[in-house]
Design an enzyme around this catalytic site. Structure first.
Site, PDB file in Angstrom:
ATOM      1  N   LYS A  11     -28.087   1.633 -14.438  1.00 10.79           N
ATOM      2  CA  LYS A  11     -28.880   0.690 -13.640  1.00 10.79           C
ATOM      3  C   LYS A  11     -30.141   1.332 -13.075  1.00 10.79           C
ATOM      4  CE  LYS A  11     -26.047  -0.289 -10.400  1.00 10.79           C
ATOM      5  NZ  LYS A  11     -24.816   0.423 -10.578  1.00 10.79           N
ATOM      6  N   ARG A  86     -23.156  -6.366  -3.698  1.00 14.11           N
ATOM      7  CA  ARG A  86     -21.996  -5.697  -4.273  1.00 14.11           C
ATOM      8  C   ARG A  86     -20.692  -6.338  -3.823  1.00 14.11           C
ATOM      9  NH1 ARG A  86     -24.397  -0.330  -4.976  1.00 14.11           N
ATOM     10  NH2 ARG A  86     -23.033   1.005  -6.213  1.00 14.11           N
ATOM     11  N   ARG A 125     -24.082  13.824 -15.061  1.00 10.31           N
ATOM     12  CA  ARG A 125     -24.979  13.720 -13.911  1.00 10.31           C
ATOM     13  C   ARG A 125     -24.501  14.628 -12.774  1.00 10.31           C
ATOM     14  NH1 ARG A 125     -26.001   7.864 -11.396  1.00 10.31           N
ATOM     15  NH2 ARG A 125     -24.128   8.269 -10.197  1.00 10.31           N
ATOM     16  N   ARG A 131     -24.779  15.255  -7.192  1.00  9.12           N
ATOM     17  CA  ARG A 131     -24.575  14.209  -6.185  1.00  9.12           C
ATOM     18  C   ARG A 131     -23.178  14.349  -5.606  1.00  9.12           C
ATOM     19  NH1 ARG A 131     -26.373   8.129  -7.861  1.00  9.12           N
ATOM     20  NH2 ARG A 131     -24.385   7.635  -6.853  1.00  9.12           N
ATOM     21  N   ARG A 142     -15.037   5.187  -7.183  1.00  8.06           N
ATOM     22  CA  ARG A 142     -16.140   4.231  -7.252  1.00  8.06           C
ATOM     23  C   ARG A 142     -15.909   3.194  -8.348  1.00  8.06           C
ATOM     24  NH1 ARG A 142     -19.966   8.472  -8.120  1.00  8.06           N
ATOM     25  NH2 ARG A 142     -21.526   7.031  -8.857  1.00  8.06           N
TER      26      ARG A 142
HETATM   27  P1  ADP Z   1     -23.793   3.933  -8.335  1.00  3.93           P
HETATM   28  O1  ADP Z   1     -24.917   3.786  -9.317  1.00  3.93           O
HETATM   29  O2  ADP Z   1     -22.977   5.138  -8.569  1.00  3.93           O
HETATM   30  O3  ADP Z   1     -23.024   2.686  -8.142  1.00  3.93           O
HETATM   31  P2  ADP Z   1     -25.520   3.641  -6.017  1.00  3.93           P
HETATM   32  O4  ADP Z   1     -26.625   4.621  -5.978  1.00  3.93           O
HETATM   33  O5  ADP Z   1     -25.848   2.243  -6.387  1.00  3.93           O
HETATM   34  O6  ADP Z   1     -24.414   4.269  -6.951  1.00  3.93           O
HETATM   35  O7  ADP Z   1     -24.755   3.608  -4.610  1.00  3.93           O
HETATM   36  C1  ADP Z   1     -24.217   4.785  -4.068  1.00  3.93           C
HETATM   37  C2  ADP Z   1     -23.382   4.468  -2.842  1.00  3.93           C
HETATM   38  O8  ADP Z   1     -24.186   3.817  -1.835  1.00  3.93           O
HETATM   39  C3  ADP Z   1     -22.217   3.508  -3.057  1.00  3.93           C
HETATM   40  O9  ADP Z   1     -21.073   4.151  -3.599  1.00  3.93           O
HETATM   41  C4  ADP Z   1     -21.999   3.010  -1.625  1.00  3.93           C
HETATM   42  O10 ADP Z   1     -21.357   3.984  -0.824  1.00  3.93           O
HETATM   43  C5  ADP Z   1     -23.418   2.855  -1.105  1.00  3.93           C
HETATM   44  N1  ADP Z   1     -23.953   1.515  -1.378  1.00  3.93           N
HETATM   45  C6  ADP Z   1     -25.009   1.228  -2.195  1.00  3.93           C
HETATM   46  N2  ADP Z   1     -25.244  -0.092  -2.238  1.00  3.93           N
HETATM   47  C7  ADP Z   1     -24.315  -0.693  -1.444  1.00  3.93           C
HETATM   48  C8  ADP Z   1     -24.004  -2.032  -1.100  1.00  3.93           C
HETATM   49  N3  ADP Z   1     -24.710  -3.064  -1.596  1.00  3.93           N
HETATM   50  N4  ADP Z   1     -22.979  -2.259  -0.249  1.00  3.93           N
HETATM   51  C9  ADP Z   1     -22.268  -1.258   0.243  1.00  3.93           C
HETATM   52  N5  ADP Z   1     -22.474   0.044  -0.053  1.00  3.93           N
HETATM   53  C10 ADP Z   1     -23.498   0.341  -0.890  1.00  3.93           C
END
Ligand code: ADP
Length: 197
Positions: A11, A86, A125, A131, A142
């Site tokens: 994404k 989400r 990654r 990370r 996750r």
């Molecule tokens: P990934 O691509 O691994 O899903 P993101 O960079 O989108 O990771 O998000 C990393 C973390 O940030 C999530 O695991 C969560 O802890 C937090 N996060 C991001 N977006 C949201 C959201 N919309 N609602 C709740 N937590 C979020």
């Protein structure tokens, strides 16, 4: 527009490209949280343990952050949200927000990739970027949280006729071309942006 898909589906990479192509900001809630954690803002301090564990930040906090970000000038002509909404509650919140603004969603791009490909990418990654939420346990967690909380959102947007499924396996260029083609076939193209701005 929104871009959705499980962690590791690519994404973030594609969101940047789409943002550049359309001249709109790609707003990643994950990036916003990570930036705040890195610079140790009060928000960052508040969410660090949650994000590192791979859990979701509470909706109230996340909703407020997205509201603020979408009010910025660069989002006036459109935006691409990556990582939001989400949860079903976040969907409802975003619906209200956009309805108040009088600007409906045009497309929800979903990147599709199988579990094995995803685990391989995230493991790579983890080695490259370090990370904190890319540990083996956090990766697995996750994925579970995604399946439970976020996968159901796909049906909501499918029912609304907004879902654009794109095969996420391939080079970034290949996937990017597929997204551009899929959007173009729905009448969403670069020309729209030029006309709107
Ligand atoms: P990934 O691509 O691994 O899903 P993101 O960079 O989108 O990771 O998000 C990393 C973390 O940030 C999530 O695991 C969560 O802890 C937090 N996060 C991001 N977006 C949201 C959201 N919309 N609602 C709740 N937590 C979020």
């Amino acid at each position: 527009m929104l871009i959705v898909g499980p962690p590791g589906s690519g994404k973030g990479t594609q969101a940047k490209r789409i943002g550049e192509t359309f001249g709109i900001p790609d707003v990643s809630t994950g990036d916003i949280f990570r930036h705040n954690i890195r610079t140790e803002t009060p928000l960052g301090v508040q969410v660090k343990a949650i994000v590192d564990a791979g859990d979701y930040v509470p909706d109230e906090l996340t909703n407020a952050i997205v509201t603020d970000r979408l009010m910025e000038d660069d989002a006036a002509n459109g935006f691409l949200l990556d990582g939001y909404p989400r949860t079903v509650d976040q969907v409802a919140y975003l619906d209200d927000l956009l309805e108040r603004d009088g600007r409906p969603l045009e497309a929800v791009i979903r990147l599709v990739a199988d579990q094995e490909e995803i685990i391989a990418r995230l493991t790579r990654r983890a080695e490259e970027q370090g990370r904190a939420d890319d540990s083996v346990d956090a990766i697995r967690h996750r994925q579970e949280v995604y399946s439970r909380e976020t996968a159901p959102l796909v049906e909501i947007y499918r029912d609304r006729g907004l879902l654009v499924d794109v095969d996420g396996v391939g080079t970034p260029d290949e996937v990017g071309d597929r997204i551009a083609d899929a959007l173009a076939s729905r009448g969403i193209g670069e020309a729209d942006v030029e006309a709107a701005s």
